[in-house]
Enzyme design. Structure first.
Site, PDB file in Angstrom:
ATOM      1  N   LYS A  79      29.390  33.743  -6.612  1.00  0.00           N
ATOM      2  CA  LYS A  79      29.177  34.311  -7.797  1.00  0.00           C
ATOM      3  C   LYS A  79      28.126  34.174  -8.722  1.00  0.00           C
ATOM      4  O   LYS A  79      27.473  32.920  -8.401  1.00  0.00           O
ATOM      5  CB  LYS A  79      30.632  34.024  -8.663  1.00  0.00           C
ATOM      6  CG  LYS A  79      30.782  34.885 -10.116  1.00  0.00           C
ATOM      7  CD  LYS A  79      32.196  34.501 -10.719  1.00  0.00           C
ATOM      8  CE  LYS A  79      32.124  35.283 -12.095  1.00  0.00           C
ATOM      9  NZ  LYS A  79      33.423  35.031 -12.725  1.00  0.00           N
ATOM     10  N   SER A 154      36.756  38.623 -13.759  1.00  0.00           N
ATOM     11  CA  SER A 154      35.151  38.977 -13.722  1.00  0.00           C
ATOM     12  C   SER A 154      34.677  38.627 -12.322  1.00  0.00           C
ATOM     13  O   SER A 154      33.631  39.126 -11.833  1.00  0.00           O
ATOM     14  CB  SER A 154      34.537  37.995 -14.693  1.00  0.00           C
ATOM     15  OG  SER A 154      34.596  36.754 -14.530  1.00  0.00           O
ATOM     16  N   SER A 178      39.764  34.862 -14.101  1.00  0.00           N
ATOM     17  CA  SER A 178      38.794  35.577 -13.315  1.00  0.00           C
ATOM     18  C   SER A 178      38.812  35.255 -11.673  1.00  0.00           C
ATOM     19  O   SER A 178      37.689  36.091 -11.163  1.00  0.00           O
ATOM     20  CB  SER A 178      37.401  35.379 -13.772  1.00  0.00           C
ATOM     21  OG  SER A 178      37.275  36.140 -15.065  1.00  0.00           O
TER      22      SER A 178
HETATM   23  N1  LIG Z   1      36.396  35.006 -17.652  1.00  0.00           N
HETATM   24  C1  LIG Z   1      37.798  35.328 -17.408  1.00  0.00           C
HETATM   25  O1  LIG Z   1      38.421  34.418 -16.607  1.00  0.00           O
HETATM   26  C2  LIG Z   1      38.528  36.527 -17.438  1.00  0.00           C
HETATM   27  C3  LIG Z   1      38.678  36.946 -18.967  1.00  0.00           C
HETATM   28  N2  LIG Z   1      39.269  38.364 -18.586  1.00  0.00           N
HETATM   29  C4  LIG Z   1      37.718  37.068 -19.947  1.00  0.00           C
HETATM   30  O2  LIG Z   1      37.110  37.928 -19.987  1.00  0.00           O
HETATM   31  O3  LIG Z   1      37.459  36.212 -20.558  1.00  0.00           O
END
Ligand SMILES: NC(=O)C[C@H](N)C(=O)O
Length: 485
Positions: A79, A154, A178
């Site tokens: 990532k 993400s 994410s």
């Molecule tokens: N970053 C994550 O684990 C996802 C979460 N949907 C966020 O936007 O904070």
């Protein structure tokens, strides 16, 4: 079946027996990326040159009988918020375009000792803020199972690279779901380790009290192998835990006789898609037939998780992202004429809308006068959420529910409505708030879109998660399915 659809264990055997060479694997990986990435869009940067050079060196080692390391010759993708020495690391943001870190993250150092081959850096929501990979500055990523659908986020690129058979495994990061949510949407195995299991040194910080790096793989055993490599105490991360790291991949038995499974009623209630619910309940029925004991429980504070998360995560983000000022890293606005303008214009031009929204929200909840009402209150509620889990784990070994309330939604469907996107994390966020390990494994389809089952365990009980997941994988196996693209 292509080599990249085989397990790491099976590739290891072929490499040891000299049936294949590391360069065969890299060639297959590069060919697959070239043939499919204009459709799925997993990669921000493909490190072709580095990969070919590494393959050449490993070919020689293999010739000389030195097949060393647990990931010898295995193609991987990372990532783009995990720093890689001399390789562009953007966090999918304009503000980090052209930023080449001067060091490797701890997870990279640990992986590199095992001789894998890096194929590139993967697309994501900008600074990991999002649930569909649509906030990336660079490109759109599509779900390999259905190109009209989002891959989740993400860590969308990390999920699609595995699902599309571009590499053998990837790393993602999980702050509120994410790793698990895109794993669920793309039909792969994704683990968020216990907070402290894996060093965060070199993971570009979003919300430091929640972030963890986790492996995304085709199989449960592959996942366990990557986890045992990247785990462990690190002097560079004071939140990494001084706990023993078992050889997870070796101790998986899949034996779940007498294991107690809790089904939280809140995880199967309103807002959860009926087909998703049924697929998970059928999966649980199978586990029951394997000797597990299943009972309903309650996690009463689940409802408060999303609002609490968006206060805490945004507060931490507003502080962490202050380092991107146009002086130290990446982009600097060409339109600035003094220092103040450098800060303002760089940040104004460099950050996307979602990142700005979180910085503003975070700055607001931390400002004097509001701190007690929002941030302090959110920390108190976080404790209540954790106590819900503590109570259940006094009696049960694992908690099971869907990973996400629905399957992948259509590209463009939710991007203009942040509240809708935030709501997708209702079942994953509580796990980060409590610092627990959680895994998503495929358990069915709605149409052509995969459904994920989430298994949650006590802190540092990843091996229990793997046992349940491995047992289930013998029954429901998605990793042999090759996706035509
Ligand atoms: N970053 C994550 O684990 C996802 C979460 N949907 C966020 O936007 O904070």
């Amino acid at each position: 079946m292509s080599l990249l659809h085989e397990s790491i264990e099976s590739l290891e055997l072929k490499l040891k027996n000299k049936e294949i060479k590391p360069s065969d694997l890299v060639k297959e990986s590069l060919d697959r990326i070239k043939a499919t990435d204009d459709k799925v869009g997993s990669f921000i940067t493909v490190t072709e040159e580095v990969a070919l050079k590494q393959a050449e060196a490993l070919d020689c080692a293999q010739e000389e009988g030195r097949v060393e390391g647990k990931l010898f010759g295995i193609p991987m993708g990372i990532k783009d918020n995990i720093v890689t020495k001399d390789i562009q690391t953007t966090c999918a943001s304009k503000i980090l375009e052209g930023f080449n870190p001067i060091y490797d993250a701890t997870v990279m150092n640990k992986l590199n000792k095992e001789n894998p081959i890096l194929l590139g850096k993967l697309n994501m929501d900008e600074f990991a803020m999002g649930g569909s990979t649509e906030t990336s500055y660079y490109k759109l990523t599509r779900n390999p199972h259905d190109l009209d659908a989002v891959p989740g986020g993400s860590s969308g690129g990390s999920a699609t690279a595995v699902a599309a058979g571009q590499v053998s495994f990837t790393l993602g990061s999980d702050t509120g779901g994410s790793v698990r949510q895109p794993a669920s949407y793309c039909g792969v195995v994704g683990l968020k380790p216990t907070y402290g299991r894996v060093s965060r040194f070199g993971l570009v910080a979003f919300a430091s009290s929640l972030d963890q790096i986790g492996p995304m793989t085709r199989t449960v055993k592959d996942n366990a192998r990557v986890l045992e490599i990247i785990s462990g105490l690190d002097a560079n991360d004071m939140t990494s835990a001084p706990v023993e790291v078992p050889e997870f991949s070796k101790i998986i038995t899949g034996d779940i006789k007498g294991k107690k499974i809790a089904l939280p009623k809140e995880y199967f209630g309103a807002g959860i898609d009926e087909e998703v619910k049924q697929a998970v309940l059928e999966g649980v029925k199978y586990l029951e037939s394997q000797g597990a004991i299943v009972e309903e429980v309650s996690l009463p504070n689940t409802d408060y998780a999303i609002s609490t998360y968006y206060i805490i995560a945004s507060a931490e983000a507003s502080s962490n992202l202050s380092r991107f000022d146009g002086i130290r890293y990446g982009y600097r606005s060409p339109n600035a004429t003094n220092l103040e303008e450098i800060y303002k214009k760089t940040r104004g031009e460099g950050f996307g809308a979602e990142v700005k929204r979180r910085i503003m929200l975070g700055t607001y909840v931390l400002s004097s006068g509001y701190y007690d009402a929002y941030y302090k209150k959110a920390q108190q509620v976080r404790t209540l959420i954790k106590q819900d889990f503590d109570r259940v784990f006094e009696e049960y070994d694992v908690i099971i529910g869907p990973t996400a309330p629905t399957v992948a939604f259509n590209i463009g469907e939710e991007v203009g409505d942040p509240i809708k996107i935030y709501a997708n994390d209702i079942l994953t966020i509580p796990v980060n708030m409590a610092g627990l390990p959680g895994i998503s494994i495929p358990c069915g389809f709605k149409g052509n879109r995969p459904i994920g089952m989430q298994i949650i365990a006590k802190p540092f009980a990843e091996s229990t998660l793997y046992d349940v997941a491995y047992n289930f994988e013998q029954h429901y196996n998605l990793h042999d399915k090759k996706i035509e693209l």
